[in-house]
Design an enzyme around this catalytic site. Sequence first.
Site, PDB file in Angstrom:
ATOM      1  N   HIS A  67     -12.007 -33.078  -8.666  1.00 21.02           N
ATOM      2  CA  HIS A  67     -12.707 -33.267  -9.820  1.00 21.02           C
ATOM      3  C   HIS A  67     -12.572 -32.403 -10.855  1.00 21.02           C
ATOM      4  CE1 HIS A  67     -16.817 -34.565 -11.609  1.00 21.02           C
ATOM      5  NE2 HIS A  67     -16.833 -33.297 -12.006  1.00 21.02           N
ATOM      6  N   GLU A  68     -12.645 -31.491 -10.488  1.00 19.63           N
ATOM      7  CA  GLU A  68     -12.374 -30.131 -11.499  1.00 19.63           C
ATOM      8  C   GLU A  68     -10.696 -30.258 -12.137  1.00 19.63           C
ATOM      9  OE1 GLU A  68     -14.965 -28.690 -12.594  1.00 19.63           O
ATOM     10  OE2 GLU A  68     -16.141 -29.258 -10.783  1.00 19.63           O
ATOM     11  N   HIS A  71     -10.880 -32.823 -15.008  1.00 24.06           N
ATOM     12  CA  HIS A  71     -11.158 -32.121 -16.139  1.00 24.06           C
ATOM     13  C   HIS A  71      -9.937 -31.541 -16.701  1.00 24.06           C
ATOM     14  CE1 HIS A  71     -15.583 -32.769 -16.300  1.00 24.06           C
ATOM     15  NE2 HIS A  71     -15.640 -32.431 -14.890  1.00 24.06           N
TER      16      HIS A  71
END
Length: 152
Positions: A67-68, A71
């Site tokens: 998920h990170e 980003h």
Amino acid sequence: MDEQEIQRLVEEVSLQYFGMPFLHKAMFNSRLRTTGGRYLLNTHNIELNYRYYEMYGKEELVGIVKHELCHYHLHIAGRGYKHRDKDFRELLKAVDAPRFCKRMINEEKGKKVYMYECMECSLQYVRRRQINTKRYVCGKCKGKLILIKKTS
């Protein structure tokens, strides 16, 4: 798991799922309470919550890392990296990353419960915050309140 291991894990996940290297720093941040991790826009570093690793294991941590990294790679590429952006949601689906991490099981901070009773009408009040019995009276009969029980 220490700092070198988490750095290696993030670099491996980045190459395996995104086909691009992770060139910045990944670390655990003990101050994170309610989130699994965060991507820092200024430094491009990734911070992860160690308690999620302790509670849920490596699989959940890999999901948070993916998920990170969504980003990270979108921000580096100059595309939409925010949760509401279409590019971000599409990349999450492509790499099978969770949109939200599991809820943290809170260690209860010893919930205090105060029980008061009216001396006139015997009406009982249960409160989470202590009240000043010299200042407050019963709402039903205006009688004096006394503390019966304090549980923590």
